[in-house]
Structures are given as C-alpha cells and as structure tokens.
Design a protein around this motif. Structure first.
Motif: not given
Length: 222
Positions: A35-38, A44-46, A51-55
């Motif tokens: 992911f990247d978030i601005k 945009f940066a990781a 801030e974001v998760s995958i389970a």
C-alpha cells in the motif's frame, strides 16, 4: 471504500480486487500486495504505525491512526504471472470529532430556583439542530440518565431548559452527547451544580402560651 470516517474509528474493512475478482488470503500473502498513502496533499508513502493492516483475507484501514484530513490510498498488486500493477487512488476523508460544550449552568441553586436556560455549542458555534443533542444527568453519583425530566430539549423552539426543582436537592453532573453533520459523536465534559434545600424557619413561644392579656409582658420567642 467508504470515503468518510470519524477519527475515533479504530478499524474499517476495505475490499481489494483484481479486475472483478476479490483477492483472497493467498493473493494477499508474502508481499504480493503493498500500500501507499498520501496524507493531506503530501506524497505517496508506505503506511506507518499500523495505518493499514492485512489479516488473512481481511484488509483494514485504521482512521484513528491515519488521522484527520483528506487522504488518498492505493495498492500495488503482483499477480500469479508476476505482472505488477498499481490501482487508482481512492480518496479517504477522516473527520475530526465535534467539540460539544454548553453554557448557562451555575455552580449552585436553591431548589425553588426558576428555569435555567442552557446554550449548547460545537466549539464556539451555537448548535441550532437540537435533534442531534441528547442531555444526560448524574445525580449524587447514581449513574447517568439520558433525557431526564429535569432537562427539556425543545426542538421546535430550539431551546434547552433545566429545572432545579425537578432535579431535586443534591449534587448533579450534566453533559450532552452531540452528533455532527459527519455522523461523528462526542460527549461534552460534565458540568457540576449543587442544588440546596430551602431552610425550614420556625419558632416557638416560651411556655407554649398562646393567649395573653393585653397588658402582659412581651413573651420570649425561640
């Protein structure tokens, strides 16, 4: 992705797809999705700090960690053929919580005091839609009660009044819950007032004599 969130929301699930096919836990494993978030018109940066998760097959964003502002999120996916593509960015708005407060409550009243007018505000702005306001009272630490009889929220007249006589003698904490236009909810800081009982003046006549001659000495009152 729902584009508007309140900043106190801890988690919201988002759905990732390759064309029309939902990505499974296998697709999301071993770094095939990044992911990247601005944030707030930055670059945009990781994502950082969770801030974001995958389970497994569940992908979540965490507005409370992303913070207030206008943001964009995108992801890069590597398919089974090791072909790589980055998605279009999706706008994510994280709203600040309201700042409910009210004026009009004095530190103490006598129980026969008349009606008291409260003015609820969001920050410094008077709240004009009382449909989104719910007052609560906590009497003598007995627990919070919503919509008590001692507080009248008149939506039509756009007024809030407090009746000390109905609240009764004791120590009362008063607060209200406010839902703003973004659906974000916050409870105001409780305000405290003490309602005093009236005195009970009485007197007796010395000797409990109730009839006197006109020329009798003045009786003592106690």
């Amino acid at each position: 992705v729902t584009t508007g969130y309140c900043v106190d929301l801890t988690s919201a699930t988002i759905n990732l797809r390759d064309n029309l096919t939902a990505l499974t836990a296998a697709h999301l494993s071993v770094g095939r999705v990044t992911f990247d978030i601005k944030k707030n018109s930055g670059s945009f940066a990781a994502p950082a700090n969770g801030e974001v998760s995958i389970a497994g097959a569940v992908v979540s964003i965490h507005p409370d960690k992303i913070g207030v502002g206008n943001h964009e999120l995108r992801f890069t996916y590597t398919d089974n053929n090791t072909c790589v593509q980055t998605s279009s960015a999706v706008a994510i708005v994280v709203h600040a919580l309201p700042d409910p407060n009210f004026t009009g409550l004095s530190a103490e009243y006598c129980v026969d005091n008349g009606l008291v007018t409260f003015v609820p505000r969001n920050g410094t702005t008077v709240i004009n839609d009382l449909n989104n306001v719910t007052y609560s009272i906590n009497t003598n630490s007995g627990g919070w009660v919503d919509n008590p009889g001692s507080i009248n929220v008149n939506v039509g007249a756009n007024t809030v009044t407090f009746n000390p006589a109905t609240a009764g003698v004791g120590t009362h904490q008063i607060r209200f819950t406010y839902t703003d236009v973004n659906g974000c909810v916050k409870i105001s800081t409780p305000e405290t007032t003490v309602i005093h009982a009236l005195p009970q003046p009485a007197f007796t006549i010395a000797g409990n004599i109730t009839a006197y001659c006109r020329d009798a000495a003045s009786p003592a009152l106690t």
